[in-house]
Design a protein around this motif. Structure first.
Motif, short mmCIF file in Angstrom:
data_model
loop_
_atom_site.label_atom_id
_atom_site.label_comp_id
_atom_site.label_asym_id
_atom_site.label_seq_id
_atom_site.Cartn_x
_atom_site.Cartn_y
_atom_site.Cartn_z
N LEU A 68 0.83 -1.21 0.00
CA LEU A 68 0.00 0.00 0.00
C LEU A 68 0.87 1.26 0.00
N GLY A 69 1.96 1.22 0.76
CA GLY A 69 2.87 2.36 0.76
C GLY A 69 3.51 2.59 -0.58
N LEU A 70 3.87 1.51 -1.27
CA LEU A 70 4.46 1.66 -2.60
C LEU A 70 3.44 2.20 -3.59
N TRP A 71 2.19 1.78 -3.48
CA TRP A 71 1.14 2.34 -4.35
C TRP A 71 0.96 3.83 -4.08
N GLY A 72 0.93 4.21 -2.81
CA GLY A 72 0.80 5.63 -2.47
C GLY A 72 1.98 6.44 -2.96
N LEU A 73 3.19 5.90 -2.79
CA LEU A 73 4.38 6.60 -3.29
C LEU A 73 4.37 6.70 -4.80
N GLY A 74 3.96 5.64 -5.47
CA GLY A 74 3.90 5.67 -6.93
C GLY A 74 2.94 6.72 -7.45
N ILE A 75 1.77 6.80 -6.84
CA ILE A 75 0.79 7.81 -7.26
C ILE A 75 1.31 9.21 -6.97
N GLY A 76 1.92 9.40 -5.80
CA GLY A 76 2.45 10.72 -5.44
C GLY A 76 3.59 11.16 -6.34
N VAL A 77 4.49 10.25 -6.65
CA VAL A 77 5.61 10.59 -7.54
C VAL A 77 5.10 10.88 -8.95
N TYR A 78 4.13 10.10 -9.41
CA TYR A 78 3.55 10.35 -10.73
C TYR A 78 2.90 11.73 -10.79
N LEU A 79 2.14 12.07 -9.77
CA LEU A 79 1.48 13.39 -9.77
C LEU A 79 2.49 14.52 -9.71
N GLY A 80 3.53 14.35 -8.89
CA GLY A 80 4.56 15.38 -8.83
C GLY A 80 5.27 15.56 -10.15
N ALA A 81 5.63 14.45 -10.79
CA ALA A 81 6.30 14.53 -12.09
C ALA A 81 5.37 15.12 -13.15
N PHE A 82 4.09 14.78 -13.10
CA PHE A 82 3.13 15.32 -14.06
C PHE A 82 3.00 16.83 -13.93
N VAL A 83 2.89 17.31 -12.70
CA VAL A 83 2.76 18.76 -12.49
C VAL A 83 4.02 19.49 -12.94
N VAL A 84 5.19 18.94 -12.65
CA VAL A 84 6.44 19.58 -13.06
C VAL A 84 6.58 19.58 -14.58
N VAL A 85 6.28 18.46 -15.23
CA VAL A 85 6.39 18.40 -16.69
C VAL A 85 5.40 19.34 -17.36
N MET A 86 4.18 19.40 -16.85
CA MET A 86 3.19 20.32 -17.43
C MET A 86 3.60 21.78 -17.24
N PHE A 87 4.20 22.09 -16.10
CA PHE A 87 4.68 23.45 -15.89
C PHE A 87 5.81 23.78 -16.85
N VAL A 88 6.75 22.86 -17.03
CA VAL A 88 7.88 23.11 -17.93
C VAL A 88 7.40 23.25 -19.37
N LEU A 89 6.49 22.38 -19.79
CA LEU A 89 5.97 22.48 -21.16
C LEU A 89 5.15 23.77 -21.35
N GLY A 90 4.37 24.14 -20.36
CA GLY A 90 3.63 25.39 -20.46
C GLY A 90 4.56 26.59 -20.48
N TRP A 91 5.64 26.54 -19.73
CA TRP A 91 6.61 27.63 -19.73
C TRP A 91 7.36 27.69 -21.05
N ALA A 92 7.57 26.54 -21.71
CA ALA A 92 8.27 26.52 -23.00
C ALA A 92 7.40 27.11 -24.10
N VAL A 93 6.09 26.96 -24.01
CA VAL A 93 5.20 27.48 -25.03
C VAL A 93 5.06 28.99 -24.90
N THR A 94 4.72 29.47 -23.73
CA THR A 94 4.61 30.91 -23.49
C THR A 94 5.34 31.26 -22.21
N PRO A 95 6.60 31.68 -22.32
CA PRO A 95 7.38 31.97 -21.12
C PRO A 95 6.90 33.20 -20.35
N PHE A 96 6.37 34.19 -21.06
CA PHE A 96 5.92 35.40 -20.38
C PHE A 96 4.51 35.72 -20.86
N PRO A 97 3.50 35.36 -20.05
CA PRO A 97 2.11 35.56 -20.50
C PRO A 97 1.69 36.99 -20.60
#
Length: 97
Positions: A68-97
């Protein structure tokens, strides 16, 4: 009640809590993305992700709640990586809104 079964029950509860919090934060993120709302990344999502990671790490220490702990860690790490990747990709498209 003896200390051994109560300790295992506490670790199992913390493990299930980490999985449930991870799924709730995943559902929240998906709802915000699908309905095109502003995502409260700093406030709500990182709070839920950090609680998921902390409770996942705590539940890893017991043999019965390790999966259960590994499932929780996996979901948490996935969400953290998803948020960081989406922020980086959004910043690459329009760096200064």
């Amino acid at each position: 009640m003896e200390l051994g079964p109560m300790k295992q029950r506490i670790f199992l509860s913390i493990g299930w809590l980490s999985v449930i919090m991870g799924l709730v934060s995943l559902v929240t993120l998906n709802i915000f993305l699908l309905w095109n709302y502003d995502i409260p990344i700093v406030g709500d999502i990182f709070f839920w992700i950090s609680l998921t990671l902390i409770s996942g790490v705590v539940s890893i220490f017991n043999k019965n709640s390790r999966s259960l702990g590994l499932w929780g860690l996996g979901i948490g790490v996935y969400l953290g990586a998803f948020v960081v990747v989406m922020f980086v990709l959004g910043w690459a498209v329009t760096p200064f809104p």
